[in-house]
Scaffold this motif. Structure first.
Motif, PDB file in Angstrom:
ATOM      1  N   ALA A 276     -30.352  25.615 -41.411  1.00 42.46           N
ATOM      2  CA  ALA A 276     -29.140  26.427 -41.594  1.00 42.46           C
ATOM      3  C   ALA A 276     -28.045  25.765 -42.427  1.00 42.46           C
ATOM      4  N   PRO A 277     -27.669  24.499 -42.174  1.00 46.16           N
ATOM      5  CA  PRO A 277     -26.564  23.920 -42.952  1.00 46.16           C
ATOM      6  C   PRO A 277     -26.855  23.799 -44.443  1.00 46.16           C
ATOM      7  N   HIS A 278     -28.117  23.881 -44.834  1.00 47.04           N
ATOM      8  CA  HIS A 278     -28.489  23.677 -46.231  1.00 47.04           C
ATOM      9  C   HIS A 278     -28.606  24.981 -47.021  1.00 47.04           C
ATOM     10  N   VAL A 279     -28.429  26.107 -46.344  1.00 51.49           N
ATOM     11  CA  VAL A 279     -28.609  27.392 -47.042  1.00 51.49           C
ATOM     12  C   VAL A 279     -27.388  28.291 -46.867  1.00 51.49           C
ATOM     13  N   ILE A 280     -26.214  27.683 -46.717  1.00 45.67           N
ATOM     14  CA  ILE A 280     -25.003  28.473 -46.481  1.00 45.67           C
ATOM     15  C   ILE A 280     -24.717  29.401 -47.653  1.00 45.67           C
ATOM     16  N   LYS A 281     -24.800  28.863 -48.878  1.00 45.45           N
ATOM     17  CA  LYS A 281     -24.493  29.683 -50.053  1.00 45.45           C
ATOM     18  C   LYS A 281     -25.493  30.830 -50.182  1.00 45.45           C
ATOM     19  N   GLU A 282     -26.785  30.539 -50.016  1.00 46.24           N
ATOM     20  CA  GLU A 282     -27.796  31.583 -50.127  1.00 46.24           C
ATOM     21  C   GLU A 282     -27.591  32.647 -49.038  1.00 46.24           C
ATOM     22  N   ARG A 283     -27.185  32.211 -47.861  1.00 49.58           N
ATOM     23  CA  ARG A 283     -26.955  33.141 -46.757  1.00 49.58           C
ATOM     24  C   ARG A 283     -25.815  34.095 -47.092  1.00 49.58           C
ATOM     25  N   LEU A 284     -24.733  33.586 -47.645  1.00 50.44           N
ATOM     26  CA  LEU A 284     -23.602  34.442 -47.974  1.00 50.44           C
ATOM     27  C   LEU A 284     -23.981  35.447 -49.057  1.00 50.44           C
ATOM     28  N   GLU A 285     -24.700  34.988 -50.075  1.00 47.56           N
ATOM     29  CA  GLU A 285     -25.119  35.907 -51.132  1.00 47.56           C
ATOM     30  C   GLU A 285     -26.061  36.979 -50.591  1.00 47.56           C
ATOM     31  N   ARG A 286     -26.915  36.592 -49.656  1.00 48.91           N
ATOM     32  CA  ARG A 286     -27.836  37.560 -49.055  1.00 48.91           C
ATOM     33  C   ARG A 286     -27.065  38.604 -48.254  1.00 48.91           C
ATOM     34  N   ARG A 287     -25.986  38.196 -47.590  1.00 47.23           N
ATOM     35  CA  ARG A 287     -25.178  39.138 -46.814  1.00 47.23           C
ATOM     36  C   ARG A 287     -24.449  40.111 -47.740  1.00 47.23           C
ATOM     37  N   LYS A 288     -23.915  39.599 -48.850  1.00 44.64           N
ATOM     38  CA  LYS A 288     -23.251  40.484 -49.805  1.00 44.64           C
ATOM     39  C   LYS A 288     -24.238  41.514 -50.359  1.00 44.64           C
TER      40      LYS A 288
END
Length: 563
Positions: A511-523
């Protein structure tokens, strides 16, 4: 679905399929399976309660509790689900819908979008969808994050913006502050990441034609769910929204779930607004209204699409808040005191909300059983293994089978996330018992950092326990005198727990290593929630309305004759 928000045809089709409810045809096909499950459940419980088969007393007592909770929940859910009988809406609902569409009926409606730190890109999608709904209404952004950026965006989109000076009582306080500053006859509440359909008001509001209905609740659906946590969350909630809530209509025991809901302002004013003495304002507000004789209704149509929690941190926050509120109701809701104003059915249904989360305590007990046997030789039953299998296997198989039949399938992600939430639910139980205050936090806030393995230390402990038990069990198998079947089954169960718990721990580490990808996926998911075409909902024609009126008249005549 690409990460830039573009939509592929396959992604659109699969997302749309995930949003489609499946409970109507499935319910009719499972009655025989439920009858068989009842028979094998009784068969298993007689075996488990037989003193001749009782093993180590403390282990037996824990297993009896765990299995008892599991069976009670299963029976209660079957009862709730199978009690439901689909009936056409009253003619007045169709009449309201037609009048709304024709502009002949013009109720005043305030739409509240509660915001507290969610990314602006996600909030904007909800604002635009809410603004563009059919039927005249006013949209208000209730910003508890005091964001000037959100205020500017609200002004640019042509909707109202409200913020308050004192941020008391979390979401409930935010809504109550807005109630004082608005005057609509009806109030719609939407979370910042739930996108309403264009016909949300057209489909849901007509159920308010009955002046005794305090609120109308619609489902939560997550068509853009991707990844272990999001898919597991979306799948597990299908049981609640496709099976349980429709059944609760029969008992007038539907409760608000915090979003995608329409309230009658007069009903809220009667109880002083949303309930503020608990962070679970939705369920407590529902209880207070129903105690005063108000009714509620669930509309089994997907009229809004949301974003499921997609990290263990957000998922655990959500689950802790829900479990704590349910345990509060169970322990201190006064459900069985005289003069509560609730019917027996309502009390039972609200009790089930808390009992359901006790399944997590049962899961933790069962996860320790392989280690208890392989490491310490402790067993809950004392019988030949073949006797135990004959009683247990049909019971467990039918429980799983009925669930799969009711839902049309079940994803492994739901099993993993439910096990992941077990320690969180137990923590909520302990804090509710000792009346520990908890701080309210938003489930899906902005791109803050995520904790790693420290978030899942209880899972690490369970993983190590089962891993050690697995290693010991494997070394026992070749030894002379080993009960191969009993040890082998324990090894298999320990291995299953090791695999599931390892997946939970891995999710926390990643989880801590994919914060940016997670936010883009939510958008991208928010864009998809609005971009997916909504199903064409054909309004009832005159023949359907005439038939509904005739059925209503026949039912009234039957009641008069019987009385």
């Amino acid at each position: 679905m690409a990460t830039d928000g573009t939509i592929t045809s396959n992604g659109t089709d699969s997302a749309r399929a995930r949003a489609e409810p499946t409970w109507r045809p499935i319910q009719r096909s499972t009655r025989l399976a439920v009858a068989a499950a009842l028979a094998v459940t009784l068969y298993y419980m007689i075996f488990l309660l037989n003193p001749a088969y009782r093993g180590d007393v403390w282990v037996w007592a824990l297993v009896l509790f765990a299995e008892g909770v599991t069976i009670f929940n299963a029976l209660a859910m079957w009862w709730t689900v199978l009690t439901f009988q689909h009936r056409p809406d009253p003619p007045e609902v169709y009449a309201w819908r037609r009048q709304l569409l024709a502009g002949e009926l013009k109720p005043t409606i305030d739409v509240f979008i509660t915001v507290y730190g969610e990314p602006l890109d996600i909030v904007l999608v909800t604002i635009r969808a809410a603004r563009d709904m059919s039927v005249e209404h006013r949209v208000w952004v209730l910003d508890d994050g005091d964001s000037d950026e959100v205020r500017a965006a609200a002004a640019a989109e042509g909707v109202g913006y409200l913020r308050r000076k004192e941020h008391l009582h979390a979401k409930a306080g935010n809504i109550n502050a807005a109630l004082v500053r608005t005057d609509g006859e009806f109030v719609v509440i939407l979370d910042a990441d739930h996108v309403p359909s264009p016909d949300f008001l057209v489909r849901a509001l007509p159920h308010m034609q009955d002046p005794g209905v305090a609120f109308v609740q619609t489902p939560q659906a997550f068509p853009s769910a991707r990844g272990l946590v999001a898919e597991g969350t979306a799948e597990s909630q299908k049981i609640f929204y496709e099976l349980v809530l429709p059944g609760r209509n029969s008992f007038n025991a539907v409760f608000c779930v915090g979003t995608n809901v329409i309230f009658r302002r007069r009903a809220l004013e009667e109880i002083g607004g949303m309930y503020v003495a608990s962070n679970s304002e939705d369920i407590w507000t529902s209880i207070e209204l129903q105690r005063r004789g108000w009714r509620s209704w669930f509309v089994p149509e997907v009229l809004a699409r949301g974003l499921a929690p997609d990290s263990l941190l957000s998922y655990f926050k959500q689950q802790f808040r829900w479990a704590y509120g349910a345990f509060e109701v169970m322990l201190r809701g006064g459900l069985f005191r005289r003069g509560t104003g609730l019917t027996v059915d309502q009390r039972f249904q609200y009790l089930l909300a808390g009992v359901n989360y006790l399944l997590s305590l049962a899961a933790l007990i069962l996860m320790c059983l392989p280690a208890a046997y392989l490491l310490f030789g402790l067993s809950p039953v004392r019988s030949d293994i073949s006797v135990w299998i004959i009683h247990y296997a049909p019971f467990y198989t039918l429980l799983v089978l009925v669930t799969v039949m009711q839902l049309g399938g079940f994803k492994p992600a739901a099993v993993v996330t439910s096990i992941a939430a077990a320690p969180v639910h137990v923590r909520a139980l302990v804090m509710a018992i000792f009346k520990r205050k908890v701080r309210w936090t938003v489930t899906n806030a902005g791109p803050a950092g995520l904790p790693g393995v420290e978030l899942v230390l209880p899972h690490v402990a369970l993983l190590l326990l089962n891993a050690v038990a697995l290693a010991v069990g494997v070394t026992m198998l070749p030894l002379r005198g080993t009960n191969i079947v009993a040890v082998g089954l324990s090894v298999v169960w320990a291995a299953i727990y090791v695999v599931v718990l390892s997946r939970v721990v891995a999710e926390a580490v990643i989880a801590p290593h994919v914060i940016k990808e997670r936010l883009e996926r939510r958008k991208a998911g928010a864009l998809l929630a609005r971009a997916l075409p909504w199903p064409a909902r054909a309004d009832a024609n005159d023949d359907v309305i005439d038939a509904a009126m005739a059925e209503s008249a026949d039912a009234g005549a039957t009641r008069r004759r019987s009385s």
